[in-house]
Design a protein around this motif. Structure first.
Motif, mmCIF file in Angstrom:
data_model
loop_
_atom_site.group_PDB
_atom_site.id
_atom_site.type_symbol
_atom_site.label_atom_id
_atom_site.label_comp_id
_atom_site.label_asym_id
_atom_site.label_seq_id
_atom_site.Cartn_x
_atom_site.Cartn_y
_atom_site.Cartn_z
ATOM 1 N N PRO A 125 34.957 82.880 32.931
ATOM 2 C CA PRO A 125 35.546 81.314 33.236
ATOM 3 C C PRO A 125 35.824 80.503 31.810
ATOM 4 O O PRO A 125 36.604 79.946 32.019
ATOM 5 N N ILE A 126 34.722 80.619 31.007
ATOM 6 C CA ILE A 126 34.859 79.656 29.804
ATOM 7 C C ILE A 126 36.271 80.248 29.178
ATOM 8 O O ILE A 126 37.071 79.598 28.530
ATOM 9 N N VAL A 127 36.415 81.580 28.936
ATOM 10 C CA VAL A 127 37.384 82.342 28.423
ATOM 11 C C VAL A 127 39.057 81.582 28.966
ATOM 12 O O VAL A 127 39.949 81.343 28.373
ATOM 13 N N VAL A 128 38.938 81.684 30.473
ATOM 14 C CA VAL A 128 39.962 81.157 31.167
ATOM 15 C C VAL A 128 40.514 79.740 31.027
ATOM 16 O O VAL A 128 41.254 79.619 30.653
ATOM 17 N N TRP A 129 39.323 79.007 31.113
ATOM 18 C CA TRP A 129 39.393 77.583 31.009
ATOM 19 C C TRP A 129 40.122 77.321 29.651
ATOM 20 O O TRP A 129 41.055 76.306 29.207
ATOM 21 N N LEU A 130 39.453 77.803 28.384
ATOM 22 C CA LEU A 130 40.184 77.852 27.087
ATOM 23 C C LEU A 130 41.252 78.342 26.902
ATOM 24 O O LEU A 130 42.134 77.704 26.095
ATOM 25 N N GLY A 131 41.617 79.411 27.640
ATOM 26 C CA GLY A 131 43.089 80.047 27.327
ATOM 27 C C GLY A 131 44.055 79.286 28.024
ATOM 28 O O GLY A 131 45.084 78.958 27.375
ATOM 29 N N VAL A 132 43.660 78.552 29.228
ATOM 30 C CA VAL A 132 44.724 77.817 30.026
ATOM 31 C C VAL A 132 44.869 76.500 28.959
ATOM 32 O O VAL A 132 45.980 76.017 28.832
ATOM 33 N N ALA A 133 43.812 76.103 28.654
ATOM 34 C CA ALA A 133 44.103 74.993 27.695
ATOM 35 C C ALA A 133 44.828 74.959 26.529
ATOM 36 O O ALA A 133 45.624 74.356 26.168
ATOM 37 N N ALA A 134 44.455 76.090 25.820
ATOM 38 C CA ALA A 134 45.146 76.396 24.523
ATOM 39 C C ALA A 134 46.717 76.603 24.896
ATOM 40 O O ALA A 134 47.925 76.330 24.372
ATOM 41 N N PHE A 135 46.892 77.335 25.966
ATOM 42 C CA PHE A 135 48.435 77.408 26.357
ATOM 43 C C PHE A 135 49.202 76.202 26.847
ATOM 44 O O PHE A 135 50.060 76.211 26.186
ATOM 45 N N VAL A 136 48.612 75.347 27.618
ATOM 46 C CA VAL A 136 49.528 74.145 27.874
ATOM 47 C C VAL A 136 49.303 73.254 26.656
ATOM 48 O O VAL A 136 50.534 72.526 26.298
ATOM 49 N N TYR A 137 48.417 73.301 25.749
ATOM 50 C CA TYR A 137 48.642 72.409 24.671
ATOM 51 C C TYR A 137 49.543 72.804 23.775
ATOM 52 O O TYR A 137 50.401 71.897 23.221
ATOM 53 N N PHE A 138 49.862 74.250 23.392
ATOM 54 C CA PHE A 138 51.239 74.792 22.568
ATOM 55 C C PHE A 138 52.371 74.757 23.295
ATOM 56 O O PHE A 138 53.112 74.456 22.445
#
Length: 103
Positions: free
Chosen positions: A39-52
């Protein structure tokens, strides 16, 4: 129904009796986070995706949702009589656990 009539409980005790301690056991924050790596990887991955891709504001909104749900879980656990440490670990673990319910 008593514990001795519950097949599931007997099955759990049969297989985990040698591993699980009797009674309550203290769990550290590191254990909670290690058990929640996906879940941590998924939350961080989605955050990085929407950030960029979209906008940093969208990533901030996602972080705000995580914080809001964590605070809600903490508050509900404190009201039910848990300690602050238990409430913090349970709130973080609960948000990470429930966020993966659809996967």
């Amino acid at each position: 129904m008593t514990d001795e009539h519950c097949v599931t409980r007997d099955h759990i005790e049969l297989w985990n009796g040698r591993v699980l301690p009797d009674g309550l056991a203290s769990v550290g924050l590191g254990t909670v986070l290690r058990g929640s790596m996906l879940p941590i990887v998924v939350w961080l991955g989605v955050a990085a995706f929407v950030y960029f891709i979209y906008n940093p504001v969208v990533a901030a909104v996602e972080g705000g949702l995580f914080l809001a749900f964590s605070l809600l879980g903490f508050t509900l656990r404190r009201r039910s009589g848990h300690s602050a440490k238990c409430s913090l670990y349970g709130a973080i673990g609960g948000v990470l656990d429930k966020s993966m319910a659809g996967f």
